[in-house]
Design an enzyme around this catalytic site. Structure first.
Site, PDB file in Angstrom:
ATOM      1  N   GLU A  87       0.831  -1.202   0.000  1.00 39.99           N
ATOM      2  CA  GLU A  87       0.000   0.000   0.000  1.00 39.99           C
ATOM      3  C   GLU A  87       0.864   1.250   0.000  1.00 39.99           C
ATOM      4  O   GLU A  87       0.628   2.198  -0.770  1.00 39.99           O
ATOM      5  CB  GLU A  87      -0.909   0.005   1.226  1.00 39.99           C
ATOM      6  CG  GLU A  87      -1.789   1.240   1.333  1.00 39.99           C
ATOM      7  CD  GLU A  87      -2.736   1.352   0.154  1.00 39.99           C
ATOM      8  OE1 GLU A  87      -2.534   2.283  -0.659  1.00 39.99           O
ATOM      9  OE2 GLU A  87      -3.633   0.520   0.031  1.00 39.99           O
ATOM     10  N   ASP A  91       1.037   4.023  -3.087  1.00 37.94           N
ATOM     11  CA  ASP A  91       0.652   5.425  -2.886  1.00 37.94           C
ATOM     12  C   ASP A  91       1.759   6.380  -3.307  1.00 37.94           C
ATOM     13  O   ASP A  91       1.532   7.335  -4.054  1.00 37.94           O
ATOM     14  CB  ASP A  91       0.302   5.663  -1.414  1.00 37.94           C
ATOM     15  CG  ASP A  91      -0.977   4.981  -0.991  1.00 37.94           C
ATOM     16  OD1 ASP A  91      -1.773   4.605  -1.865  1.00 37.94           O
ATOM     17  OD2 ASP A  91      -1.187   4.816   0.223  1.00 37.94           O
ATOM     18  N   SER A 276      -7.095   2.115  -4.117  1.00 31.64           N
ATOM     19  CA  SER A 276      -5.908   2.718  -3.512  1.00 31.64           C
ATOM     20  C   SER A 276      -5.026   3.399  -4.543  1.00 31.64           C
ATOM     21  O   SER A 276      -4.293   4.332  -4.218  1.00 31.64           O
ATOM     22  CB  SER A 276      -5.067   1.649  -2.803  1.00 31.64           C
ATOM     23  OG  SER A 276      -5.581   1.346  -1.539  1.00 31.64           O
ATOM     24  N   ASP A 309     -16.899   9.226 -19.686  1.00 32.72           N
ATOM     25  CA  ASP A 309     -18.075   8.630 -19.068  1.00 32.72           C
ATOM     26  C   ASP A 309     -18.007   7.102 -19.188  1.00 32.72           C
ATOM     27  O   ASP A 309     -17.841   6.567 -20.286  1.00 32.72           O
ATOM     28  CB  ASP A 309     -19.331   9.164 -19.758  1.00 32.72           C
ATOM     29  CG  ASP A 309     -20.613   8.801 -19.032  1.00 32.72           C
ATOM     30  OD1 ASP A 309     -20.532   8.349 -17.872  1.00 32.72           O
ATOM     31  OD2 ASP A 309     -21.690   8.987 -19.624  1.00 32.72           O
ATOM     32  N   ILE A 310     -18.120   6.401 -18.065  1.00 32.26           N
ATOM     33  CA  ILE A 310     -18.081   4.932 -18.056  1.00 32.26           C
ATOM     34  C   ILE A 310     -19.518   4.437 -18.004  1.00 32.26           C
ATOM     35  O   ILE A 310     -20.243   4.706 -17.033  1.00 32.26           O
ATOM     36  CB  ILE A 310     -17.292   4.399 -16.837  1.00 32.26           C
ATOM     37  CG1 ILE A 310     -15.938   5.123 -16.719  1.00 32.26           C
ATOM     38  CG2 ILE A 310     -17.114   2.899 -16.945  1.00 32.26           C
ATOM     39  CD1 ILE A 310     -15.049   5.012 -17.918  1.00 32.26           C
ATOM     40  N   GLY A 323     -23.840   9.406 -18.059  1.00 36.78           N
ATOM     41  CA  GLY A 323     -23.788  10.450 -17.043  1.00 36.78           C
ATOM     42  C   GLY A 323     -23.310   9.902 -15.719  1.00 36.78           C
ATOM     43  O   GLY A 323     -22.882   8.747 -15.612  1.00 36.78           O
TER      44      GLY A 323
END
Length: 423
Positions: A87, A91, A276, A309-310, A323
């Protein structure tokens, strides 16, 4: 309160393969030559990083190692060797690589080590950071109202200080690991935080991330509606589907570990994913665009065309649509469009006009000149010169009441001159 990090590892064979951060940024039309300057805060509740891993990663992608400073908020410190090391590496490496891709400059990263998130955010505010990335959380039922409200208060303090806060929306679909099929994650559900959801992105398509389609508690992007925070007007007024509360996430990007991110930790290259990765990706972009940008959430929602847009996929209870939706929010980034929206360098300052001098309390009367036509006609050249002179004088007079009579007199004179005979 048990908080968890949002990192996943690939499971499927024969998938399209992972992304390097520079290649993913290019696929998302990242800006180049952005001004930079934003200091990135990263909240970590465990794990650690080593200089050797960072050197290996950034050398491998042809970038300089960022400036990384560890800040212990309480007794928590940089302690590599645990399960959370992935992690921490994800990051730092994603945020810094995304920043460099946009600026060509090494990032400045401050890692805040703490046992809880809100104190770390407040420490970052005190240190003057510009963007804060959070990849830890839990569903709202785990937090409870009091702790969630304190988290929101810390995020609101950050916005007031000019700091953007981003948080992963979770990796367990619409259930978020909670007791019912529809729960959202804190801190991502806090209205003052940009909630970051996940997609499956290949070179040719992008869909909602859900490796267990139709299941509400599988491996996929968190998203849904808060039961603790009402929906803000900047969501309801910009196309968010109605729900019981604030919609999560706000934005999204690649998160499926099967189309994941190439990183480096534990002395070896690794491939990981999860929401993450999305929070630090946006953190690197926002930090590249300037400092103290503050409340960007309403601006993003008012400019949904700055995102891809997914429209395909689900996260269990909720499905993608045209949308905004509670799977991927506004969608994935179009980097240059977001730069144009948020960049402070492209703004043209509006000059402040100098104040007119105060008129005299008892201005002397200005006699109106009476132009006498010459006894003989003047030439057209002389006429044009006279007209130009009077017109210039008229234009140069300040527009304040004491000269109103003079302005009118000049206008009358100009009209009279226009009637002179010419030869």
């Amino acid at each position: 309160m048990q908080l968890r990090s949002y990192i996943k590892r690939p499971r499927a064979a024969g998938t399209p393969g992972p992304w390097s951060v520079p290649d993913l940024c290019a696929a998302y039309s990242w800006p180049t030559g952005a001004p930079g300057g934003g200091v990135i805060a990263i909240v970590e509740l465990g794990g650690g990083w080593t200089p050797a891993d960072m050197q290996a990663y950034f050398t491998g992608i042809g970038q300089p190692v960022p400036v990384i400073t560890d800040v212990s908020v309480d007794a928590t410190k940089n302690t590599p060797g645990g399960d959370a090391d992935g992690e921490v590496a994800l990051d730092i490496q994603v945020a810094a690589a995304a920043y460099y891709a946009a600026t060509g400059k090494p990032a400045t990263i401050r890692v805040y080590w703490a046992g809880d998130i809100a104190p770390a955010v407040r420490a970052a505010i005190k240190d003057g950071c510009d963007v804060c990335s959070i990849s830890w959380g839990a569903d709202e039922a785990v937090w409870g109202a009091a702790a969630a409200q304190d988290m929101e208060a810390a995020a609101a303090e950050a916005i007031a200080a000019g700091m953007i806060v981003l948080a992963a929306s979770g990796d367990n679909d619409s259930g978020d690991g909670g007791p019912t099929p529809a729960n959202v994650d804190v801190p991502a559900s806090c209205p003052s935080i940009i909630g970051c959801g996940g997609t499956n992105k290949t070179s040719s398509s992008e869909t909602v991330w859900n490796n267990n389609p139709g299941q509400a508690n599988g491996e996929g992007t968190g998203g849904g509606y808060s039961t603790l925070f009402p929906m803000p007007a900047w969501q309801s007024g910009n196309g968010a589907p109605s729900g019981p509360g604030r919609m999560v996430p706000d934005v999204a990007a690649n998160a499926d570990p099967n189309t994941g991110y190439e990183i480096y930790y534990g002395g070896t290259p690794q491939v990981v994913g999860g929401t993450s990765a999305v929070a630090p990706l946006y953190a690197g972009l926002f930090a590249a665009l300037g400092t103290k940008l503050g409340a960007v959430g309403p601006k993003l929602w008012a400019n949904g065309n700055d995102f891809n847009d997914i429209t395909v996929g689900d996260n269990g209870v909720f499905s993608a649509q045209v949308g905004p939706d509670p799977c991927t929010g506004l969608g994935s980034p179009i980097g240059t469009s977001i730069e144009n929206l948020l960049s402070v360098t492209g703004a043209v300052p509006v000059p402040t006009p100098a104040p007119a001098p105060a008129p005299s309390p008892t201005p002397d009367p200005i006699p109106a000149p009476t132009p006498n036509p010459p006894p003989t006609p003047v030439t057209s050249v002389l006429l044009a010169q006279a007209q130009a002179t009077v017109a210039a004088a008229l234009a140069s007079l300040p527009a304040w009441p004491a000269l109103a009579d003079a302005q009118k007199a000049c206008s009358d004179a100009l009209a009279a001159i226009s009637g002179w005979p010419t030869s």
